[in-house]
Motif scaffolding. Structure first.
Motif: not given
Lengths: 344, 344
Positions: B335-337, B341
């Motif tokens: 997932g994104p940092p 999020r």
């Protein structure tokens, strides 16, 4: 501290995180539906403000701003005429396409007036939210070709190289192939620049923070993930995150693909466009107006030598184009800082 | 660029922004309702992990981390036993209190085990979302007294001074009074430190980024704001943002109150707790676990001389307390940092 209680496993925590993610995704859908008309109204209003988007970019949050360098500034400040961010799978859904699209997939479109740097009228990059066999999730993107004018490639061949490798892999029918000449050539370029190529436009060549994940792999992995999640809900002891595949092999392949990745923070940049710059555009524009007199010399610097289309005056006197009845000042201190506002 | 179209005014843009804010607020309510059970489940799980919150704080986002200094670290790493963030007006609403509470109001509660720095078992700070006569909106908070043990006031009297002034103003029946001895005393302290007092705990003395706004003023200003907004929707030419009052007078008063404000970024810190640290806690904890071997020496440093309650071993071997079946690694790239999020 209830140290005597039964220990919690990473899988327990991961299951809770997964529950939060599902809520988030559902909320993104609701947000999208609720704000459609407001965004349409905004688009209509800002289309009537010349240089709206260059001024927004001037105040972009650090996640974006750090990637815009002095030699990118001119084409952005003088020729950027439009920006749009769409939740691409939700849009497709509404147009009667696939149902249950993922709201995390993004399409970012930048429009430009005719300029001496590239011949494209728009650069559009799509980021697909995908799940890999090994449980990795994130945004992947096809590299976008920029039609540079002769001698003007600010990315020093990195975007061209990324497109060439992607196309060669598609032709070979293997998106992980590394025996190709294009792989070697791009690897060399990436190694040479090693993150030091500092054009914003290199972002258009970005593929993934891990490796390219196809729609098919993602669908299969998502189905398996859901199966495991449901089994877990019914009390079975399964690891929700990893749907299969050898993790070591995946790690190795990911490493090989990072050796040909042209941008080090492509996903972060995309998410900052979607979650910060896009919802906060009016606030950032207002900030830029207020910067007024103390305007950033680097950004508005005119490079007379390269500028041969007589467009200098476009940058001048932008701020006078928005009519104020005098209350702009009070907005300055209104509400939390732009970057910290609730996200839309 | 449609330069020939009618110009857009700041008021037009402000009206669009106001529409977005209303959608945001509504979404925050929905988010709150949708994630209640997930947060309850998380609270139950993390209560069984000793040192969960100290490890989360160790990985706090920069908006928080920059305010935690070496002399704050020990009490946080060794004695912080619980954190909770509540949308206080929504909670009150659910308990049958006022209806239509603002979801932007926050209550942040930190719980501590017995320690030699202060005698409080919990420090709880409430931030109310309020609107001023002049259109300013933001979070305001009553200063919170910390019961420092003798000679241990890390804020050098700033929190005590903030509480003293607030109480003196309440007694005088004028929350803007500046002829008070407490005003002069606190002003002197603030001027002396000029942002250089570097304890995290000074935050508990924070009042406002402008001035304290009472519930009554906020209610009146909000009613007037809504009246103007509706009038505008019906085509009247009104300025939505400014509900009345002399702006110059307000500016002057705000300046006077900023001269006795003990913390320069109290609202930003509160919002970072609510929008970043709180929703991302499991992710931050997992990151801290993964930092494992390369742990931060500053944070875990044991100051043996001051530590007389034998609690050193609490910090040791924290990471082994969470059971892993070996898949933690793959979550690293998932997932994104954390900071980017989708917000809950």
């Amino acid at each position: 501290m209830a140290t005597e209680a039964a220990p919690i496993s990473y899988e327990d925590l991961a299951a809770i995180e997964a529950e939060f993610q599902e809520i988030d995704t559902e909320m993104m859908r609701k947000q999208h539906a609720a704000s459609r008309t407001a965004y349409a109204r905004r688009a209509e209003a800002v289309a009537r403000i010349p240089n709206f988007w260059p001024l927004v970019l001037e105040q972009a949050p650090p996640e974006i701003d750090q990637h815009i360098h002095s030699h990118d500034s001119r084409v952005i400040s003088e020729h950027l005429t439009g920006v749009s961010v769409t939740r691409v799978e939700l849009e497709e859904e509404e147009e009667g396409g696939a149902t249950a699209g993922d709201p995390r997939s993004l399409r970012i479109r930048l429009e430009f007036s005719p300029n001496d740097v590239f011949s494209d009228e728009a650069l559009e990059k799509t980021f697909w939210y995908r799940r890999a066999r090994d449980g990795w999730t994130g945004l992947v993107s096809e590299p976008v070709r920029i039609h540079w004018r002769k001698g003007k490639d600010a990315t020093e061949g990195l975007t061209d190289g990324a497109v060439a490798l992607f196309e060669a892999r598609e032709k070979a029918g293997d998106m992980r192939a590394k025996g190709l000449a294009e792989y070697a050539a791009l690897g060399k370029k990436v190694e040479h620049w090693n993150g030091a190529n500092t054009s914003f436009f290199t972002w258009f060549g970005y593929v993934s923070g891990r490796r390219y994940i196809s729609a098919e792999e993602s669908e299969a992995a998502t189905a398996e993930y859901r199966r495991r999640r449901d089994a877990r809900k019914h009390g079975e002891q399964v690891d929700v995150e990893t749907a299969g595949g050898s993790e070591d092999q995946d790690d190795e392949e990911a490493e090989d693909d990072q050796a040909v990745e042209v941008h080090e923070a492509g996903e972060e940049l995309a998410v900052a466009f979607a979650e910060d710059l896009w919802p906060d555009a009016i606030k950032l524009f207002t900030q830029a107006q207020e910067m007024g007199e103390m305007s950033d010399p680097e950004f508005e610097e005119d490079d007379g030598e390269e500028d041969d289309d007589g467009s200098e005056e476009e940058v001048v006197d932008i701020r006078s184009l928005v009519q104020s009845t005098g209350k702009a000042k009070s907005r300055d201190s209104s509400g939390p800082p732009a970057a910290k506002r609730a996200k839309r």
